[in-house]
Scaffold this motif. Structure first.
Motif, short mmCIF file in Angstrom:
data_model
loop_
_atom_site.label_atom_id
_atom_site.label_comp_id
_atom_site.label_asym_id
_atom_site.label_seq_id
_atom_site.Cartn_x
_atom_site.Cartn_y
_atom_site.Cartn_z
N SER A 178 -6.53 8.18 -13.96
CA SER A 178 -5.53 7.29 -13.36
C SER A 178 -5.60 7.32 -11.85
CB SER A 178 -4.12 7.68 -13.82
OG SER A 178 -3.94 7.40 -15.18
N LEU A 179 -5.77 8.51 -11.29
CA LEU A 179 -5.90 8.64 -9.83
C LEU A 179 -7.14 7.90 -9.32
CD1 LEU A 179 -4.91 12.37 -9.34
CD2 LEU A 179 -3.92 10.44 -8.09
N LYS A 180 -8.25 8.03 -10.01
CA LYS A 180 -9.48 7.37 -9.59
C LYS A 180 -9.34 5.85 -9.64
CE LYS A 180 -12.67 11.10 -10.67
NZ LYS A 180 -13.80 11.56 -11.49
N ILE A 181 -8.74 5.35 -10.70
CA ILE A 181 -8.54 3.90 -10.81
C ILE A 181 -7.62 3.40 -9.71
CG2 ILE A 181 -7.57 2.07 -12.26
CD1 ILE A 181 -8.50 3.76 -14.71
N LEU A 182 -6.54 4.13 -9.46
CA LEU A 182 -5.61 3.74 -8.40
C LEU A 182 -6.28 3.81 -7.03
CD1 LEU A 182 -2.82 2.85 -7.48
CD2 LEU A 182 -2.11 5.26 -7.58
N ASN A 183 -7.04 4.86 -6.78
CA ASN A 183 -7.77 4.96 -5.50
C ASN A 183 -8.74 3.79 -5.34
OD1 ASN A 183 -6.55 7.29 -4.54
ND2 ASN A 183 -8.05 8.64 -5.48
N GLY A 184 -9.40 3.40 -6.42
CA GLY A 184 -10.30 2.26 -6.37
C GLY A 184 -9.57 0.98 -6.04
N TYR A 185 -8.39 0.81 -6.61
CA TYR A 185 -7.61 -0.39 -6.32
C TYR A 185 -7.14 -0.41 -4.86
CZ TYR A 185 -4.21 -4.14 -6.91
OH TYR A 185 -3.49 -5.31 -6.78
N ARG A 188 0.82 -1.21 0.00
CA ARG A 188 0.00 0.00 0.00
C ARG A 188 0.85 1.26 0.00
NH1 ARG A 188 -4.53 0.56 4.50
NH2 ARG A 188 -2.67 0.74 5.78
N LYS A 189 1.97 1.25 0.69
CA LYS A 189 2.79 2.48 0.72
C LYS A 189 3.31 2.83 -0.67
CE LYS A 189 7.24 0.53 2.04
NZ LYS A 189 8.29 0.45 3.01
N PHE A 190 3.57 1.81 -1.50
CA PHE A 190 4.02 2.08 -2.86
C PHE A 190 2.88 2.61 -3.73
CE2 PHE A 190 7.29 -0.71 -1.27
CZ PHE A 190 8.43 -0.04 -1.67
N PHE A 191 1.67 2.10 -3.48
CA PHE A 191 0.52 2.63 -4.21
C PHE A 191 0.26 4.08 -3.82
CE2 PHE A 191 -0.75 -2.03 -4.09
CZ PHE A 191 -0.18 -2.30 -5.33
N TYR A 192 0.47 4.42 -2.55
CA TYR A 192 0.35 5.81 -2.11
C TYR A 192 1.43 6.67 -2.77
CZ TYR A 192 -3.06 4.60 1.55
OH TYR A 192 -4.17 4.17 2.23
N ASN A 193 2.64 6.12 -2.89
CA ASN A 193 3.70 6.86 -3.58
C ASN A 193 3.32 7.13 -5.03
OD1 ASN A 193 5.32 6.87 -1.30
ND2 ASN A 193 6.56 5.14 -1.96
N SER A 194 2.71 6.15 -5.68
CA SER A 194 2.27 6.33 -7.05
C SER A 194 1.22 7.43 -7.13
CB SER A 194 1.71 5.02 -7.60
OG SER A 194 1.26 5.18 -8.92
#
Length: 126
Positions: free
Chosen positions: A105-112, A64-70
């Protein structure tokens, strides 16, 4: 999923990175080669690289920390795009189009991230 390339959030960020590489970087003058141009490319690369690294981690909390970095890199891309528009390196229409891709892209990543969080919550069944 076999690889991070199967993730919709990675695919979206990858598409954004390619648009930036093809449609934006050539419009930024050489005087910005080591500043705005380099920072924008690094942020675009970071967005996909952090998703890939998060996918490769064993534990959800580590991932999760890497997804937050993204997510932070996608925000950085937005800021750099505003700078490019304000300096008249890109037109308003191009800015709006790529800004929209960035927000998607942000919305898709937030959903994931939300999906992974829900999958990893302890069960409340007694």
């Amino acid at each position: 999923m076999d690889t991070f390339e199967d993730l919709k959030c990675w695919q979206s960020a990858y598409s954004l990175k390619n648009r930036i590489r093809i449609e934006i970087l050539s419009r930024i003058p050489d005087s910005e080669k080591y500043d705005l141009k380099a920072q924008l490319l690094r942020a675009a690369r970071s967005a996909t690289a952090n998703i890939a690294e998060g996918w490769g981690r064993f534990h959800f909390l580590d991932s999760r920390k890497f997804f937050y970095n993204s997510r932070g890199s996608l925000g950085e891309i937005l800021d750099h795009l505003i700078e490019a528009k304000d300096c008249h390196y890109i037109e308003d229409e191009l800015y709006s189009s790529i800004q929209n891709d960035c927000i998607i892209s942000l919305k898709i990543l937030n959903g994931y991230i939300r999906y992974l969080t829900e999958q990893n919550r302890p069960s409340s069944k007694i």
